[in-house]
Design a protein around this motif. Structure first.
Motif: not given
Length: 582
Positions: A406-413, A341-348, A402-403
């Motif tokens: 993966t949704d960034v909200r699931e990653l340690p900031r 998947p792309p390194l960084l993605e913004l969706q809606d 997404r990073w």
């Protein structure tokens, strides 16, 4: 105004220092016992004088008790002062930690000067709360109770006269001091507002001077100081009423005891020695009562300041370390394989400010690994906001970032930010040296690495102008550097961290043509092994981007290369035409 704090909020601050406080309380009790013993010893001396016995034993014991009580009192005061400084230190550390971890939105809502005042002025008032408001109140109560017991043993009638006289004064004090905490809190708020006004003026002093606004800013700061003065005077006026009430109670009790006591001696009910002991006990009673009254007033003042400290400590910090999930490993995994998947993605992605102002509406685009993506559009289109959302400075209203899928909200900031390099539009530089600023992102970097990254952004010669090299000061907010030098230093700081994605907000806005070309050469080299997401108003700097995302009023209106957009996007063609690029 926030609700005033109470003793319940003060106790957690005292808990780490409970041992020295208990020791100070113990010393206070011993010193109180010594003080209570002195009137009885004085009465013994008076009796010995009447009998003709040797004075040496009685006087010697009195001197020993007096010296011991004084020494213990001095030790208690030192211990209290040291403990109070410890409480202030702990509070300042805790408050500073919370201030630096608050969500970014809190800094948008509050004035920095007021926050600074809470760390400085408000925490200082806690010192008196500990020294004069906690242990001394307890010690004063012990002495007062002991004196009352001793006075009751000497003569009950004189005790009744004393209690009536003192009670009138105490009732007045309690009524008067009820408003001290509220007025003190208000006074500290005015001090915070004044500090914020000073911080505002000093942070823009050059603009103020150039605008001929110095006198107006001086007047504004002076008005804030005047309001702080008036609030402080209101507190002082209320506190001043406490002293006369206490004095009237003391003098009234003394005169009443002297008159009634003289009559009691005359009719043989008590002896002269007993009257002397009673008067000394009276002084032992009224002195700690006076101290307790003053301590209570200072306690109210300190609790008013504590409420401002507690207001900040009650704010939730930014959630730096979210609970680890299996997907969180993606933040540390390399993602540059075919089919990934792309390194960084913004969706809606949708975002708006708390006042209801919509900023972004359904924004979607991708940043593949090793690519260069540019965000362009009119001012206010939401370009800089997108970078802030990727950094996690604000929560999304809708959509997902997404990073690596993966949704960034699931990653340690903190882990995510370690993979991002962010250069703000204003290119902030911290007070200190060139070295201090570079090491902000990588404290373990060696000097050769620092010189290498400075060379990459064309700052080597600038740094070598000073014999201090990397340790040359940059001034407050980098004032000793030019705007372009500050911007290049900020970019060097980000490059040193070796991020996977560089987020650049107008990276060449303050650069001349020569240094702009040098920097873009550096960024082109950097993008060989990392992705770039660039906000740009000057389209000439992003013509060779792999993808240009055109935004208008918070929406993506076009995507493509420069050539494609000139043919398909009216807005992009208008921007390019205005900059003589078509």
């Amino acid at each position: 105004m926030q609700p005033s704090a109470g003793l319940r909020q003060l106790l957690p601050l005292l808990h780490p220092h409970r041992r020295p406080l208990v020791l100070a309380a113990g010393l206070s009790l011993v010193a109180a016992a010594g003080a209570l013993a002195q009137p009885a010893l004085v009465a013994r001396v008076v009796d010995v004088v009447g009998t003709g016995e040797s004075l040496l034993p009685s006087v010697g014991l009195l001197v020993v008790v007096l010296v011991a009580a004084s020494a213990l009192g001095a030790a208690q005061q030192y211990l209290l002062q040291r403990t109070a400084e410890g409480v202030v230190l702990t509070t300042r550390r805790t408050l500073a930690d919370r201030l630096l971890r608050l969500p970014v939105a809190e800094y948008d809502r509050r004035r920095i000067g007021d926050l600074m005042s809470r760390v400085g002025a408000d925490t200082t008032l806690l010192r008196a709360t500990v020294t004069a408001g906690v242990v001394e109140v307890a010690g004063s109560v012990v002495i007062a109770v002991g004196a009352l017991v001793a006075m009751a043993l000497v003569d009950g009638w004189l005790l009744l006269v004393t209690v009536v006289s003192v009670s009138v004064g105490l009732a007045t004090v309690v009524l008067v001091s009820r408003g001290v905490r509220r007025l003190s809190q208000r006074a500290q708020e005015e001090v915070g507002a004044m500090t914020a006004a000073v911080e505002r003026a000093l942070s823009a002093v050059r603009t103020i001077r150039a605008s001929g606004a110095t006198a107006r800013e001086v007047a504004a700061v002076g008005a804030g100081a005047e309001r702080a003065f008036e609030a402080g005077v209101r507190v002082a006026r209320l506190q001043a009423l406490v002293s006369p009430a206490g004095s009237i109670a003391v003098q009234g009790a003394f005169l009443a005891v002297l008159g009634v006591g003289g009559y009691r001696v005359a009719d043989g009910s008590i002896s002269v020695a007993e009257l002397v002991a009673f008067i000394l006990y009276l002084f032992l009673l009224v002195m700690p009562l006076g101290q307790a009254i003053g301590a209570w007033t200072q306690l109210q003042t300190g609790l008013g300041a504590l409420s401002r400290v507690q207001e900040i400590l009650a704010l939730p910090p930014e959630d730096d370390e979210r609970p680890e999930r299996p997907a969180a490993a993606a933040a540390a995994a390399p993602v540059d394989t075919v089919g990934s998947p792309p390194l960084l993605e913004l969706q809606d992605v949708t975002f708006g400010y708390p006042d209801g102002t919509a900023v972004l509406q359904g924004v979607s685009f991708q940043v593949p690994a090793g690519s260069r993506v540019a965000l362009v559009g009119p001012s206010g289109a939401g370009k800089s906001t997108i970078l802030a959302l990727i950094e996690g400075f604000y929560p999304l209203d809708g959509g997902v970032v997404r990073w690596a899928g993966t949704d960034v909200r699931e990653l340690p900031r903190a882990a995510l930010r370690a993979r991002l390099g962010y250069v703000e539009q204003e290119a902030p530089v911290l007070a200190g040296t060139i070295r201090d600023n570079l090491l902000l992102t990588r404290p373990d970097a060696s000097d050769p690495e620092l010189w290498r990254v400075l060379a990459d952004v064309g700052l080597t010669e600038v740094v070598r102008r000073s014999p201090r090299g990397l340790d040359v000061p940059v001034g407050d907010e980098g004032v000793l550097l030019s705007g372009g030098e500050r911007q290049r230093l900020a970019i060097a700081r980000s490059l040193l961290a070796r991020p996977d994605v560089l987020l650049l907000d107008e990276p060449t806005a303050s650069l001349d043509a020569r240094n702009e070309g040098l920097l873009w050469d550096t960024l082109a080299t950097a993008s060989a092994d990392r992705a770039l997401l660039v906000v740009a108003h000057r389209l000439s700097t992003v013509l060779d981007s792999d993808q240009i995302v055109v935004l208008d009023r918070g929406r993506v209106v076009a995507r493509g290369t420069h050539g494609e957009l000139v043919d398909t996007s009216p807005l992009y063609r208008e921007l390019a035409t205005a900059q003589l690029l078509v």
